[in-house]
Design a protein around this motif. Structure first.
Motif, mmCIF file in Angstrom:
data_model
loop_
_atom_site.group_PDB
_atom_site.id
_atom_site.type_symbol
_atom_site.label_atom_id
_atom_site.label_comp_id
_atom_site.label_asym_id
_atom_site.label_seq_id
_atom_site.Cartn_x
_atom_site.Cartn_y
_atom_site.Cartn_z
ATOM 1 N N GLU A 1 -3.934 8.393 -1.260
ATOM 2 C CA GLU A 1 -5.151 7.704 -1.671
ATOM 3 C C GLU A 1 -6.124 8.679 -2.317
ATOM 4 O O GLU A 1 -6.160 9.864 -1.993
ATOM 5 N N ALA A 2 -6.869 8.133 -3.253
ATOM 6 C CA ALA A 2 -7.908 8.900 -3.950
ATOM 7 C C ALA A 2 -9.151 8.023 -4.060
ATOM 8 O O ALA A 2 -9.066 6.791 -4.008
ATOM 9 N N GLY A 3 -10.309 8.642 -4.195
ATOM 10 C CA GLY A 3 -11.551 7.888 -4.263
ATOM 11 C C GLY A 3 -11.967 7.299 -2.929
ATOM 12 O O GLY A 3 -12.752 6.352 -2.884
ATOM 13 N N TYR A 4 -11.459 7.862 -1.850
ATOM 14 C CA TYR A 4 -11.728 7.354 -0.507
ATOM 15 C C TYR A 4 -13.051 7.849 0.053
ATOM 16 O O TYR A 4 -13.535 7.342 1.070
ATOM 17 N N GLU A 5 -13.660 8.836 -0.579
ATOM 18 C CA GLU A 5 -14.848 9.468 -0.006
ATOM 19 C C GLU A 5 -16.064 8.542 -0.001
ATOM 20 O O GLU A 5 -16.932 8.653 0.874
ATOM 21 N N THR A 6 -16.118 7.612 -0.949
ATOM 22 C CA THR A 6 -17.275 6.729 -1.087
ATOM 23 C C THR A 6 -16.943 5.343 -0.568
ATOM 24 O O THR A 6 -16.095 4.645 -1.154
ATOM 25 N N PRO A 7 -17.555 4.893 0.523
ATOM 26 C CA PRO A 7 -17.257 3.561 1.058
ATOM 27 C C PRO A 7 -17.676 2.463 0.083
ATOM 28 O O PRO A 7 -18.603 2.628 -0.731
ATOM 29 N N GLY A 8 -16.993 1.331 0.173
ATOM 30 C CA GLY A 8 -17.377 0.154 -0.591
ATOM 31 C C GLY A 8 -16.830 0.081 -1.996
ATOM 32 O O GLY A 8 -17.129 -0.876 -2.732
ATOM 33 N N ARG A 9 -16.038 1.042 -2.399
ATOM 34 C CA ARG A 9 -15.451 0.980 -3.735
ATOM 35 C C ARG A 9 -14.409 -0.145 -3.816
ATOM 36 O O ARG A 9 -13.711 -0.413 -2.832
ATOM 37 N N PRO A 10 -14.268 -0.804 -4.967
ATOM 38 C CA PRO A 10 -13.163 -1.745 -5.131
ATOM 39 C C PRO A 10 -11.835 -0.993 -5.113
ATOM 40 O O PRO A 10 -11.772 0.191 -5.471
ATOM 41 N N ALA A 11 -10.784 -1.694 -4.708
ATOM 42 C CA ALA A 11 -9.493 -1.051 -4.507
ATOM 43 C C ALA A 11 -8.546 -1.317 -5.666
ATOM 44 O O ALA A 11 -8.612 -2.361 -6.331
ATOM 45 N N VAL A 12 -7.651 -0.371 -5.880
ATOM 46 C CA VAL A 12 -6.514 -0.514 -6.786
ATOM 47 C C VAL A 12 -5.265 -0.157 -5.985
ATOM 48 O O VAL A 12 -5.233 0.884 -5.321
ATOM 49 N N LEU A 13 -4.254 -1.020 -6.044
ATOM 50 C CA LEU A 13 -3.023 -0.825 -5.288
ATOM 51 C C LEU A 13 -1.882 -0.539 -6.258
ATOM 52 O O LEU A 13 -1.637 -1.312 -7.198
ATOM 53 N N LEU A 14 -1.162 0.573 -6.027
ATOM 54 C CA LEU A 14 -0.082 1.022 -6.901
ATOM 55 C C LEU A 14 1.245 0.967 -6.150
ATOM 56 O O LEU A 14 1.400 1.626 -5.112
ATOM 57 N N LEU A 15 2.210 0.191 -6.673
ATOM 58 C CA LEU A 15 3.496 -0.019 -6.006
ATOM 59 C C LEU A 15 4.610 0.601 -6.852
ATOM 60 O O LEU A 15 4.845 0.196 -7.985
ATOM 61 N N HIS A 16 5.302 1.567 -6.269
ATOM 62 C CA HIS A 16 6.306 2.341 -6.995
ATOM 63 C C HIS A 16 7.655 1.613 -7.075
ATOM 64 O O HIS A 16 7.880 0.600 -6.424
ATOM 65 N N GLY A 17 8.550 2.202 -7.864
ATOM 66 C CA GLY A 17 9.881 1.651 -8.042
ATOM 67 C C GLY A 17 10.961 2.497 -7.404
ATOM 68 O O GLY A 17 10.714 3.282 -6.487
ATOM 69 N N PHE A 18 12.203 2.380 -7.923
ATOM 70 C CA PHE A 18 13.379 3.069 -7.397
ATOM 71 C C PHE A 18 13.925 4.028 -8.447
ATOM 72 O O PHE A 18 14.004 3.661 -9.633
ATOM 73 N N PRO A 19 14.370 5.214 -8.072
ATOM 74 C CA PRO A 19 14.234 5.853 -6.754
ATOM 75 C C PRO A 19 12.979 6.719 -6.761
ATOM 76 O O PRO A 19 13.033 7.905 -7.070
ATOM 77 N N GLU A 20 11.887 6.119 -6.441
ATOM 78 C CA GLU A 20 10.587 6.780 -6.525
ATOM 79 C C GLU A 20 9.880 6.727 -5.175
ATOM 80 O O GLU A 20 10.451 6.345 -4.161
ATOM 81 N N LEU A 21 8.608 7.090 -5.191
ATOM 82 C CA LEU A 21 7.780 7.179 -3.999
ATOM 83 C C LEU A 21 6.329 6.954 -4.399
ATOM 84 O O LEU A 21 6.005 6.901 -5.590
ATOM 85 N N ALA A 22 5.451 6.888 -3.399
ATOM 86 C CA ALA A 22 4.015 6.921 -3.690
ATOM 87 C C ALA A 22 3.682 8.099 -4.591
ATOM 88 O O ALA A 22 2.803 8.019 -5.460
ATOM 89 N N TYR A 23 4.401 9.176 -4.412
ATOM 90 C CA TYR A 23 4.239 10.402 -5.193
ATOM 91 C C TYR A 23 4.314 10.155 -6.701
ATOM 92 O O TYR A 23 3.711 10.894 -7.487
ATOM 93 N N SER A 24 5.024 9.125 -7.121
ATOM 94 C CA SER A 24 5.201 8.850 -8.548
ATOM 95 C C SER A 24 3.883 8.503 -9.248
ATOM 96 O O SER A 24 3.822 8.542 -10.485
ATOM 97 N N TRP A 25 2.847 8.165 -8.478
ATOM 98 C CA TRP A 25 1.541 7.800 -9.053
ATOM 99 C C TRP A 25 0.561 8.955 -9.090
ATOM 100 O O TRP A 25 -0.602 8.772 -9.473
#
Length: 437
Positions: free
Chosen positions: A79-103
């Motif tokens: 996660e990034a941008g977590y330091e400031t509460p109340g921010r809108p969220a963006v969710l990133l979903l990876h593929g195969f053969p990948e990981l969260a790391y791919s973002w």
């Protein structure tokens, strides 16, 4: 750390590892007898025994942590941008053969634009735990609706009632697409990457008044039967991915797991000049045979042997900026620990023609993605056209508010890793133009 201490530590033995251990102790017969039917192999991990996620290659401002109690799992996220509460969220979903790391390369730009950016290791992948890693696992948890619940449970656990945008790449694209279709109140816009969304499967309509039954689509098995007649004989990769032996073939690749990943990623990238995708006329063996062998494989080869001839030379590897040797190590190390079986379950139930999954999807027959949407892929990505007609269905019927269709120069299948600056700019602009306040 307190969050690590709260996670139960259980030795992670796969069914194969259990049998091997028992056999080594002279208990082979007993182990085999007790393993039928297969026991659940629920993945648990003592995170304190693992190196830091990303092995020091993750950009500054991105943190790694585990989120407990998410639809029966503990989900690992970046996660990034977590330091400031109340921010809108963006969710990133990876593929195969990948990981969260791919973002990792696009997360800082999204955070700088004012968003809380969340990228999970999806069910079956990486350091997310609590799923069954046996081939004979109950497949229901890996079906599309439960994966949608995974996404909802994660963002709720992080204190969000909705996300400004969900992004799905490759195998993450159908999860993102169905999430936006089913819960537009939660997933308020969507970027689909690489794998076009064809829409919910249709039900026969007006047949009581004489309308003809629709022609059934060609199944993967039917396609394989025709591909096998070609010279040389071929097969469809998704059928291979569903087989019991696919995990061992890749995990124990003769060239080694690091070399497997290097060749696989190169072969599907824009750097391999044999990638010249174009629309296909129909889902026939002759048309599909135009696709490189990472999608339409030679019949007598597994994926390890398929990609081995495409290992790039040493000078390319030394100068590859979008995927360094250290970054390849991250994938090789994570998959070397977990195997591929959990990740491959998606090919058995979320793609293709699994009857139970199709029956569930029929619940939403006729429903479309109505939130703002865009499509982003590499110009050298055969994923755009591997399903003939899918792009047209996505643009004309499945997504009613598609505002952008982008094929990027200098990118193949790994678009957000090959061209992160271009992808970041498109995502940020899309959010500015179409994300609801």
């Amino acid at each position: 750390m307190a969050e690590k201490a709260s996670i139960e530590t259980i030795t992670n033995l796969s069914r194969r590892g259990f049998l091997a251990t028992a056999a080594g102790a002279g208990l082979g017969r007993l182990a085999i007898a007790q393993s039928t039917p297969a026991r659940p192999a629920i993945v648990q991990t003592d995170f304190s025994t693992l190196p830091a996620y990303g092995n020091g290659t993750i950009p500054a401002g991105i943190r790694s942590r585990q989120i407990a109690n998410v639809n029966g799992m503990t989900v690992h996220i970046l996660e990034a941008g977590y330091e400031t509460p109340g921010r809108p969220a963006v969710l990133l979903l990876h593929g195969f053969p990948e990981l969260a790391y791919s973002w990792r390369k696009v997360m800082p730009s999204l955070a700088a634009a004012g968003y809380h950016v969340i990228a999970p290791d999806q069910r079956g992948y990486g350091r997310t735990i609590g799923w069954d890693d046996s081939y004979d696992a109950d497949q229901d948890p890996f079906r599309i609706f439960n994966m949608t619940r995974d996404a909802i449970g994660l963002i709720y656990a992080l204190g969000h009632r909705s996300v400004a945008m969900v992004v799905g790449h490759d195998a993450g694209a159908p999860v993102a697409s169905w999430s936006a279709l089913i819960r537009p109140d939660i997933f308020r816009s969507i970027t689909i990457m690489s794998s076009p969304f064809e829409g919910a499967p249709s039900l026969p309509f007006d047949t009581a008044n004489g309308a003809p039954l629709p022609r059934p689509a060609v199944t993967d098995d039917e396609l394989d039967a025709e591909l096998a007649k070609l010279n040389p004989p071929r097969k469809y990769y998704q059928n291979y991915q569903r087989t019991r032996g696919a995990n061992d073939d890749m995990l124990h690749a003769p060239q080694g797991l690091h070399a497997f990943f290097r060749a696989y990623y190169f072969y599907k990238s824009a750097d391999y000049k044999g990638n010249n995708p174009h629309p296909l006329k129909a889902r026939t063996a002759e048309e599909m045979a135009q696709i490189p062998t990472y999608y339409v494989m030679e019949k007598d080869k597994g994926m390890a042997a398929t990609v081995a001839p495409f290992m790039p030379p040493a000078d390319y590897i030394a100068n590859c900026k979008w995927l360094t040797e250290g970054e390849v190590d991250v994938y090789a190390n994570e998959y070397g620990r977990t195997g591929f079986t959990g990740a491959l379950q998606g090919y058995r139930v979320r793609r293709g023609s699994d009857p139970r999954s199709i029956a569930e999807m029929h619940t939403f027959s006729g429903r479309t993605i109505d939130v703002p949407s865009q499509y982003v892929a590499g110009k050298s990505d055969w994923g755009v056209y591997q399903t003939p007609g899918a792009v047209d269905k996505m643009r004309n019927t499945a997504c009613t508010h598609m505002v952008g269709f982008h094929l990027l120069d200098g990118a193949g299948h790994w678009v957000q890793q090959e061209q992160p600056e271009l992808v970041s700019a498109l995502l940020v602009q899309f959010l500015r133009d179409y994300a609801k306040p």
